[in-house]
Scaffold this active site. Structure first.
Site, PDB file in Angstrom:
ATOM      1  N   GLY A   1       0.833  -1.188   0.000  1.00  0.00           N
ATOM      2  CA  GLY A   1       0.000   0.000   0.000  1.00  0.00           C
ATOM      3  C   GLY A   1       0.869   1.239   0.000  1.00  0.00           C
ATOM      4  O   GLY A   1       0.620   2.193  -0.729  1.00  0.00           O
ATOM      5  N   ALA A   2       1.909   1.196   0.828  1.00  0.00           N
ATOM      6  CA  ALA A   2       2.857   2.303   0.905  1.00  0.00           C
ATOM      7  C   ALA A   2       4.085   1.804   1.651  1.00  0.00           C
ATOM      8  O   ALA A   2       4.067   0.735   2.255  1.00  0.00           O
ATOM      9  CB  ALA A   2       2.236   3.500   1.623  1.00  0.00           C
TER      10      ALA A   2
ATOM     11  N   GLU B   1       7.421   3.253   4.169  1.00  0.00           N
ATOM     12  CA  GLU B   1       7.815   4.375   5.015  1.00  0.00           C
ATOM     13  C   GLU B   1       9.274   4.773   4.921  1.00  0.00           C
ATOM     14  O   GLU B   1       9.864   5.218   5.914  1.00  0.00           O
ATOM     15  CB  GLU B   1       7.497   4.034   6.475  1.00  0.00           C
ATOM     16  CG  GLU B   1       8.317   2.900   7.081  1.00  0.00           C
ATOM     17  CD  GLU B   1       7.716   1.525   6.921  1.00  0.00           C
ATOM     18  OE1 GLU B   1       8.150   0.601   7.617  1.00  0.00           O
ATOM     19  OE2 GLU B   1       6.805   1.375   6.082  1.00  0.00           O
TER      20      GLU B   1
ATOM     21  N   HIS C   1      -0.471   6.444   8.689  1.00  0.00           N
ATOM     22  CA  HIS C   1       0.266   5.224   9.048  1.00  0.00           C
ATOM     23  C   HIS C   1       1.746   5.356   8.687  1.00  0.00           C
ATOM     24  O   HIS C   1       2.633   5.089   9.510  1.00  0.00           O
ATOM     25  CB  HIS C   1      -0.369   4.037   8.314  1.00  0.00           C
ATOM     26  CG  HIS C   1       0.280   2.716   8.573  1.00  0.00           C
ATOM     27  ND1 HIS C   1      -0.317   1.731   9.326  1.00  0.00           N
ATOM     28  CD2 HIS C   1       1.476   2.197   8.170  1.00  0.00           C
ATOM     29  CE1 HIS C   1       0.479   0.674   9.376  1.00  0.00           C
ATOM     30  NE2 HIS C   1       1.574   0.933   8.675  1.00  0.00           N
ATOM     31  N   GLU C   2       2.017   5.788   7.464  1.00  0.00           N
ATOM     32  CA  GLU C   2       3.414   5.891   7.020  1.00  0.00           C
ATOM     33  C   GLU C   2       4.163   6.975   7.777  1.00  0.00           C
ATOM     34  O   GLU C   2       5.357   6.826   8.069  1.00  0.00           O
ATOM     35  CB  GLU C   2       3.469   6.149   5.518  1.00  0.00           C
ATOM     36  CG  GLU C   2       2.819   5.072   4.667  1.00  0.00           C
ATOM     37  CD  GLU C   2       3.267   3.669   5.030  1.00  0.00           C
ATOM     38  OE1 GLU C   2       4.470   3.462   5.278  1.00  0.00           O
ATOM     39  OE2 GLU C   2       2.407   2.771   5.073  1.00  0.00           O
TER      40      GLU C   2
ATOM     41  N   HIS D   1       5.353   5.896  11.107  1.00  0.00           N
ATOM     42  CA  HIS D   1       6.570   5.090  10.979  1.00  0.00           C
ATOM     43  C   HIS D   1       7.841   5.935  10.996  1.00  0.00           C
ATOM     44  O   HIS D   1       8.919   5.421  11.319  1.00  0.00           O
ATOM     45  CB  HIS D   1       6.557   4.323   9.660  1.00  0.00           C
ATOM     46  CG  HIS D   1       5.884   2.997   9.729  1.00  0.00           C
ATOM     47  ND1 HIS D   1       6.171   2.057  10.691  1.00  0.00           N
ATOM     48  CD2 HIS D   1       4.931   2.437   8.930  1.00  0.00           C
ATOM     49  CE1 HIS D   1       5.439   0.974  10.482  1.00  0.00           C
ATOM     50  NE2 HIS D   1       4.673   1.179   9.422  1.00  0.00           N
TER      51      HIS D   1
END
Length: 924
Positions: free
Chosen positions: A327-328, A330, A363-364, A367
């Site tokens: 999804g991504a 970090e 979310h990222e 991180h």
């Protein structure tokens, strides 16, 4: 990293968060929601430098070598700094590079071993002297440089390496990402190092504990944009229209967080934070980054304040990558995303997409502190990264967007994802021992993301959110730029709270599964609670039921919720504080367990829900527990149906979402049963939602709240899926207008449902229309909705076309292969076709999605877990018994557990489900 699990159970999620974790409307079967390592799955892991006690001396060279329980590098040297120059060559999809690595020599040695995979070393020197003794171990993915002279203890050694590699199309290491521009295929070069693919980009000490500094330079055509983890230091012109861009030396970081990108990119910036924030994308799409840039600025300010540590890097670039498996990701200062998780037309996106993008960005960015600044010591601490980033994204979203009420959604989302996967015999503890590199991607699942975050939510409720965040802040300050174990976090929380967090949480992180708490009413105002392990198959063995969890009972009565009572033994008797006969265990659903009541109590709690005595979280939890207990045999499915039928006037979207999900799980279990039962279940679904659907309708206005929009879209989707004549007619009419050129005919919140409905009833012409939308979309969201709808067709000749597209990577990107597969899982013909495709094309699939990458396990689960019969399970077992299961063995085991659970459920309850439907007059 954010999972590529795109289930929209609530829109704010998880698979996930390499699952998180994306774009599905509804998985018919609740079981499967957890199995897209979200990406939803994520990536992150390997192993760390072992303790002295785990080392032994090799007789031939005296270098410390780790025992073979875990494949890690020797500790004879420690990397300090990489000076790396790399150049992508798009003409032949290769790259060339050179690096000088500074090592601290820990002991006298005559060799250095690094991780290396699919890299050709052309030249090597140690302290300026040529090295010719170079050997590779393909199985361990290492290269060893042996020297004529020893390196002395305490010295600094400089190892120079010149190398070449493939700019691959595997979405791993240093790879090429393709996209279309003006009818032509173009490429950018980008990276995905997590968990263990930095070794594909350059020889390195590819373990999370081996933190180093990096000075990175990129050579590229002058017109291309070059990006890396740090800001640009200087650009030098070279011959042949080339340039060399050198970036500032990074702070200490792990190799899995290294990133560099070369491509034709544009950006939009946000100046509302103290360091530059830019969102990069391919030309013509940069304006779609504005929403994410704004979210980033708000989020960084929030995290600065919460952690008491300023964002630790000198800039933030977020890049939409057109070919991306997770999804991504970090990467420090250079976060990469799937296009759909970063770029958004906020004015025309559906509410779930907006929530998803917000969550992934948050979310990222979490991180950048938790994972990047402070990093797990080795990969069995993955949950420290993923669980916390998931929890923190919910916490930030709740603080910055309180009207979204995301903690309500949490119970129907992350918590249920975790409980669903962890109820399988083939689950794993939060902390997982990892031996080989090809095992790592398998633990990017709902346990890492959702159970990890659920555990943190449970702790935060126990300690109080303010105390919890203070403990986390202390933990980050103490360990910044370093590596940690799980116990380091528990100790910080213990110090902040005065509670023995270490003792309580060790049990939760190091053991598989969770309990079911059975409640017995013994009279005199007392109840007896008993815990046992819970399994979806309902067949726990005595040997599997040894763990006694510290269960926070959260006793809810008319006086409120008592958080002090903890069940630490097998059983416990509790005196109720009130005499009004109202109580519920696990108030507000903070605990990680299922609750089983006596039949009369289920009825009373159903009534309490109608009377407003239960919170949204309580109501969601009650439905979820009833659904899970029904599927596993603790209660009859008719009891679940009685409960949800009594709540037909429910007004909350999240509760409705859980109700409809549980009905969907019944439908999935009945997929290969008689048509009469399935048709009656559809009639029941239409009747259940009819009153609320008439009240809400499916027209949207500017006055609709976030929750209003979600409820309308969810009810419409369920009505259309249950063949409601009015909803189906509307879907067909809106689609016809859309195809005729009226792009406003389909509201974004209904787009996926309308596409799916037209596919379900569609013919070749409909397929061509949806295919054209997919190939020429007005947005990424529209493209994904069209692709997913392909699987909803029911005509065999069209299904042949759909499965024929799955391996055509020029049409369906490798990263998106699971999207039409999700649609196929929605109906019997699709499930059968999916298995036929998987079994007939296995060799090609295995080559396209090798086991070292994260997607093979997801494809195996999708291609098999739709089955419901033991004979189907046997067919799957026999097929894979002849195959090498390395890299997807856990996904396969989980899938077989899912089939077993559904088989037992239907054998036990199919007849009684029909009898209930008949008694309630739904079989006419």
């Amino acid at each position: 990293m954010a999972s590529n699990n795109t289930s929209q159970r609530s829109g704010f999620s998880s698979f996930f968060c390499r699952l998180k974790t994306y774009f599905c409307n509804h998985f018919l079967c609740l079981f499967v929601l957890s199995f897209f390592p979200l990406s939803f799955r994520r990536l992150c892991l390997l192993c760390h430098l072992c303790e002295k006690s785990n080392l032994w001396l090799s007789s031939d060279n005296s270098a410390s070598v780790v025992k073979q329980e875990r494949e890690v590098l020797p500790t004879n040297v420690k990397p300090l700094h990489y000076d790396l120059t790399i150049e992508p060559i798009f003409d032949n999809f290769t790259f060339k590079g050179e690096e000088t690595i500074d090592f601290q020599v820990n002991e006298k040695t005559n060799f250095i071993t690094l991780n290396s995979l699919e890299i050709e070393v052309q030249e090597a020197k140690i302290d300026g002297k040529s090295v010719t003794d170079i050997s590779f171990d393909a199985g361990k993915q290492t290269v060893t440089f042996k020297f004529d002279d020893d390196l002395s203890t305490g010295s600094i050694a400089k190892l120079y390496i010149k190398f070449t590699g493939e700019l691959n199309d595997k979405m791993a290491g240093f790879y090429r990402a393709s996209y279309q521009e003006d009818g032509k295929t173009k490429y950018m070069a980008t990276t995905q190092m997590e968990p263990t693919d930095c070794r594909r980009a350059f020889p390195s000490y590819d373990e999370p504990a081996a933190k180093s500094k990096f000075t990175i330079s990129l050579i590229a055509d002058k017109e291309l944009v070059c990006l890396s983890n740090s800001s640009e230091k200087e650009t030098v012109s070279l011959d042949g229209n080339k340039k060399k861009v050198t970036f500032q030396t990074t702070p200490l970081m792990s190799t899995y967080l290294v990133a560099f990108i070369v491509g034709d990119l544009r950006y939009i910036s946000n100046d509302n934070y103290r360091v530059p924030i830019r969102v990069y994308s391919t030309p013509g799409t940069e304006h779609l980054g504005e929403y994410s840039a704004n979210i980033a600025a708000q989020t960084l300010k929030f995290f600065d304040q919460q952690f008491g540590i300023d964002y630790p890097y000198d800039k933030l670039d977020m890049v939409a990558v057109p070919s991306f498996s997770a999804g991504a990701m970090e990467n420090c200062g250079l976060v990469t995303f799937r296009t759909v998780d970063l770029l958004i037309d906020a004015d025309n996106a559906n509410v779930n997409t907006k929530q998803r993008v917000t969550e992934v960005v948050m979310h990222e960015l979490a991180h950048q502190w938790f994972g990047d600044l402070v990093t797990m010591e080795f990969w069995d601490g993955l949950w420290l990264n993923e669980g916390f980033a998931t929890w923190m994204s919910w916490y930030a979203c709740n603080s910055l967007y309180p009207d979204w009420k995301v903690w309500e959604s949490y119970v129907s989302d992350s918590l249920q994802h975790a409980l669903t996967l962890d109820a399988l015999r083939a689950s794993h503890p939060i902390e997982v021992p990892v031996k080989r590199a090809d095992e790592i991607n398998q633990i990017f699942d709902a346990i890492s993301y959702s159970k990890g975050s659920s555990l943190l939510r449970m702790i935060s409720k126990w300690l109080g959110e303010d105390v919890f965040v203070k403990g986390v802040s202390n933990y980050l300050k103490k360990h910044k730029w370093g590596n940690t174990k799980t116990s380091d976090l528990w100790e910080a929380l213990s110090e902040a709270s005065g509670e023995d967090v270490v003792k309580v949480m060790d049990i939760w992180t190091k053991n598989i599964g969770f309990p079911i708490v059975k409640v017995e009413e013994i009279g005199n105002g007392e109840i007896k609670v008993t815990q046992n392990r819970f399994l979806a198959t309902g067949d726990v063995k005595e040997s599997e039921d040894k763990t006694l969890y510290p269960v926070f009972l959260g006793l809810k009565t008319s006086e409120g919720v008592d958080e002090s009572s903890v069940l630490e033994t097998r059983s416990k008797t509790i005196k109720l504080p009130t005499s009004d006969d109202f109580f519920k265990i696990n108030g507000d659903q903070s605990g990680i367990y299922r609750t089983a009541y006596e039949p009369a109590r289920w009825t009373k709690l159903g009534k309490a829900g109608v009377e407003g005595k239960l919170s949204v979280e309580d109501r969601v939890g009650l439905v979820a527990d009833a659904g899970s207990l029904a599927s596993s045999g603790f209660i009859k499915t008719s009891s679940l149906l009685d409960l949800v039928k009594s709540w037909s006037k429910e007004s909350n979207y999240v509760v409705w979402n859980e109700i409809l999900t549980r009905i969907g799980s019944i439908k999935a279990a009945l997929m290969f049963e008689d048509e009469a039962t399935k048709k009656a279940l559809e009639i029941f679904t239409r009747d259940l939602i009819s009153e609320k659907l008439k009240e809400t309708g499916w027209e949207f206005s500017a006055d609709d709240s976030f929750a209003d929009q979600q409820l309308k879209s969810s009810l419409f989707a369920s009505a259309a899926n249950a063949e409601d004549p009015e909803a189906v007619a509307f879907a067909k009419e809106a689609f016809a207008k859309f195809i005729a050129g009226d792009k406003k005919a389909i509201h974004p919140n209904l787009r996926a449902s309308i596409f799916n409905t037209n596919a379900k009833y569609g013919d070749e012409k409909t397929f061509d229309e949806l295919y054209n939308i997919y190939r020429n979309p007005s947005s990424v969201e529209e493209k994904i909705a069209a692709l997913r709808s392909f699987g909803r067709f029911t005509k065999p000749e069209i299904l042949d076309k759909v499965t024929g597209l799955l391996l055509q990577t020029d049409i369906v990107k490798q990263q998106d292969i699971y999207i039409p597969m999700q649609g196929l899982r929605a109906h019997k013909l699709g499930v059968e076709k999916l298995w036929t495709w998987l079994s007939e094309n296995w060799d090609q699939i295995y080559i396209l999605l090798p086991p070292g990458l994260s997607m093979l396990g997801s494809v195996v689960t999708l291609g098999t877990s739709g089955f419901t019969k033991e004979e189907q399970k046997k067919k799957v077992e026999e097929f894979f018994a002849q195959k090498d299961n390395k890299g997807y063995d856990q996904s396969l085991a989980q899938s077989l557990d899912i089939i077993t659970a559904k088989s037992k459920w239907t054998d036990r309850d199919a007849k009684s489900i029909y009898e209930w439907l008949e008694a309630n007059e739904y079989t006419k």
